[in-house]
Design a protein around this motif. Structure first.
Motif, mmCIF file in Angstrom:
data_model
loop_
_atom_site.group_PDB
_atom_site.id
_atom_site.type_symbol
_atom_site.label_atom_id
_atom_site.label_comp_id
_atom_site.label_asym_id
_atom_site.label_seq_id
_atom_site.Cartn_x
_atom_site.Cartn_y
_atom_site.Cartn_z
ATOM 1 N N ILE A 29 0.832 -1.206 0.000
ATOM 2 C CA ILE A 29 0.000 0.000 0.000
ATOM 3 C C ILE A 29 0.865 1.254 0.000
ATOM 4 O O ILE A 29 0.623 2.197 -0.771
ATOM 5 C CB ILE A 29 -0.950 0.000 1.217
ATOM 6 C CG1 ILE A 29 -1.992 -1.108 1.076
ATOM 7 C CG2 ILE A 29 -1.644 1.362 1.369
ATOM 8 C CD1 ILE A 29 -2.881 -1.277 2.283
ATOM 9 N N VAL A 30 1.886 1.290 0.848
ATOM 10 C CA VAL A 30 2.764 2.464 0.922
ATOM 11 C C VAL A 30 3.494 2.658 -0.395
ATOM 12 O O VAL A 30 3.583 3.781 -0.916
ATOM 13 C CB VAL A 30 3.770 2.316 2.088
ATOM 14 C CG1 VAL A 30 4.802 3.444 2.052
ATOM 15 C CG2 VAL A 30 3.041 2.323 3.425
ATOM 16 N N PHE A 31 4.023 1.565 -0.956
ATOM 17 C CA PHE A 31 4.713 1.662 -2.247
ATOM 18 C C PHE A 31 3.748 2.115 -3.336
ATOM 19 O O PHE A 31 4.098 2.952 -4.182
ATOM 20 C CB PHE A 31 5.322 0.306 -2.622
ATOM 21 C CG PHE A 31 6.014 0.314 -3.960
ATOM 22 C CD1 PHE A 31 7.293 0.804 -4.100
ATOM 23 C CD2 PHE A 31 5.367 -0.163 -5.097
ATOM 24 C CE1 PHE A 31 7.931 0.826 -5.337
ATOM 25 C CE2 PHE A 31 5.984 -0.154 -6.338
ATOM 26 C CZ PHE A 31 7.272 0.341 -6.455
ATOM 27 N N GLY A 32 2.526 1.577 -3.318
ATOM 28 C CA GLY A 32 1.538 1.963 -4.318
ATOM 29 C C GLY A 32 1.182 3.441 -4.233
ATOM 30 O O GLY A 32 1.065 4.117 -5.269
ATOM 31 N N SER A 78 13.766 10.972 3.821
ATOM 32 C CA SER A 78 13.165 9.750 3.278
ATOM 33 C C SER A 78 12.825 8.759 4.383
ATOM 34 O O SER A 78 11.784 8.091 4.339
ATOM 35 C CB SER A 78 14.122 9.095 2.275
ATOM 36 O OG SER A 78 14.350 9.937 1.170
ATOM 37 N N LEU A 79 13.706 8.665 5.370
ATOM 38 C CA LEU A 79 13.445 7.783 6.509
ATOM 39 C C LEU A 79 12.164 8.203 7.223
ATOM 40 O O LEU A 79 11.303 7.370 7.536
ATOM 41 C CB LEU A 79 14.621 7.821 7.481
ATOM 42 C CG LEU A 79 14.406 7.119 8.834
ATOM 43 C CD1 LEU A 79 14.232 5.622 8.633
ATOM 44 C CD2 LEU A 79 15.564 7.404 9.783
ATOM 45 N N GLY A 80 12.032 9.506 7.486
ATOM 46 C CA GLY A 80 10.859 10.011 8.190
ATOM 47 C C GLY A 80 9.573 9.773 7.416
ATOM 48 O O GLY A 80 8.551 9.366 7.985
ATOM 49 N N MET A 81 9.611 10.022 6.103
ATOM 50 C CA MET A 81 8.424 9.819 5.279
ATOM 51 C C MET A 81 8.024 8.341 5.249
ATOM 52 O O MET A 81 6.833 8.005 5.346
ATOM 53 C CB MET A 81 8.683 10.316 3.855
ATOM 54 C CG MET A 81 8.822 11.824 3.735
ATOM 55 S SD MET A 81 9.141 12.333 2.032
ATOM 56 C CE MET A 81 7.644 11.760 1.210
ATOM 57 N N THR A 82 9.024 7.466 5.125
ATOM 58 C CA THR A 82 8.730 6.034 5.104
ATOM 59 C C THR A 82 8.140 5.578 6.429
ATOM 60 O O THR A 82 7.154 4.824 6.463
ATOM 61 C CB THR A 82 10.003 5.234 4.796
ATOM 62 O OG1 THR A 82 10.566 5.684 3.564
ATOM 63 C CG2 THR A 82 9.704 3.754 4.704
ATOM 64 N N PHE A 88 1.440 4.630 9.917
ATOM 65 C CA PHE A 88 0.046 5.070 9.822
ATOM 66 C C PHE A 88 -0.794 4.026 9.085
ATOM 67 O O PHE A 88 -1.867 3.633 9.562
ATOM 68 C CB PHE A 88 -0.043 6.412 9.110
ATOM 69 C CG PHE A 88 -1.466 6.854 8.863
ATOM 70 C CD1 PHE A 88 -2.220 7.384 9.892
ATOM 71 C CD2 PHE A 88 -2.040 6.724 7.608
ATOM 72 C CE1 PHE A 88 -3.536 7.774 9.684
ATOM 73 C CE2 PHE A 88 -3.346 7.112 7.384
ATOM 74 C CZ PHE A 88 -4.100 7.647 8.428
ATOM 75 N N VAL A 89 -0.321 3.577 7.935
ATOM 76 C CA VAL A 89 -1.065 2.569 7.169
ATOM 77 C C VAL A 89 -1.201 1.282 7.977
ATOM 78 O O VAL A 89 -2.282 0.678 8.050
ATOM 79 C CB VAL A 89 -0.377 2.288 5.815
ATOM 80 C CG1 VAL A 89 -1.023 1.086 5.125
ATOM 81 C CG2 VAL A 89 -0.454 3.509 4.921
#
Length: 274
Positions: A29-32, A78-82, A88-89
């Protein structure tokens, strides 16, 4: 009815298949979302997903700037966003529904040719305690991955290793010096503090999400109490689902900002001495 986890023994390890499934679903889901948001980038006419991703970038930059100098913290964007999107998801996945399968005999309690250990043990215990009576054991296949202590502690351990790696290699002298401050005999206390951060970082996330899913299970079981229980169950679920979204969002925020706090403390410890 018991709801067990689908744990199998493989190569001497106990593997919870529901955790594996939910981790794959969360990552997908996150990658999508990230792929869809960056597929057709536009300056003049950004799409909704692009606007959402830009908001996440700005939000995480705000978290970084609140804990350290943004120039030093930019490599961790990028670490924080990931982290914030993944957590959350993952927190949200256990809210909408659950997937439970029932087993009533030991022979059928298998997956991929391996026994589902908790189901087998529960059925054998039920048969030994009440011989001749039918026994049913439910297996929960769908839940928030962060409701598993191993996942939450694993995320915290990843941050723990990163933080101390950065401290050792980017702020070596001050990093080791702070363990014996303000006095050398504070070394054991400072060491305990570091390991307590690991536990609290992970267990805070696990405890909040796990407790929420337990309460949802309790509310669902109230439907067996008749019409009154069914009405109370529906009303309770509506209220709790909304509150769980809030709690899941807060926990993603807390985990991420604590990550930046720990990184900041590691790379900026007593920086004025340099």
């Amino acid at each position: 009815m018991l709801h067990e986890s689908p744990i199998i023994q493989l190569g001497g390890f106990s593997i919870d298949l529901s955790v594996i499934i939910m981790l794959v679903v969360t990552c997908a889901i996150v990658f999508g979302l990230a792929f869809a948001a960056t597929r057709n980038l536009s300056v003049d006419n950004p799409g909704k997903l692009q606007n959402f991703l830009e908001w996440v970038v700005e939000f995480v930059q705000g978290l970084i700037s609140s804990t350290m100098d943004l120039k030093k913290g930019k490599p961790f964007l990028s670490l924080g966003m990931t982290l914030i999107m993944f957590i959350f998801v993952g927190n949200m996945l256990g809210l909408p529904f659950g997937i439970v399968t029932e087993f009533d005999n030991v022979q059928s309690a298998q997956v991929f040719g391996h026994d589902i250990v908790p189901v087998k043990e529960a059925l054998e215990q039920a048969q030994a305690t009440h011989p001749g009576e039918a026994a049913h054991v439910g297996v929960n296949w769908w839940k928030s991955p962060t409701a598993d202590a191993g996942v939450s502690i694993g995320l915290a351990l990843m941050i723990f290793v990163l933080v101390h790696f950065l401290g050792i290699f980017r702020n070596t002298k001050a990093y080791f010096k702070h363990y014996v401050q303000p006095f050398p005999f504070f070394l054991p206390i400072n060491l305990i503090e570091q390991f307590s951060k690991l536990l609290t970082h992970g267990m805070r996330l696990f405890g909040n999400i796990f407790a929420g899913e337990v309460l949802i299970s309790v509310l669902l079981k109230m439907t067996a109490l008749g019409v009154g229980g069914m009405v109370a169950s529906v009303l309770g679920l509506v209220v709790w689902q909304g509150f769980s979204i809030f709690v899941g969002s807060i926990q993603a925020f807390v985990f991420t900002i604590l990550t930046f706090v720990y990184i900041s403390q590691s790379i900026d410890t007593h920086e004025e001495e340099h």
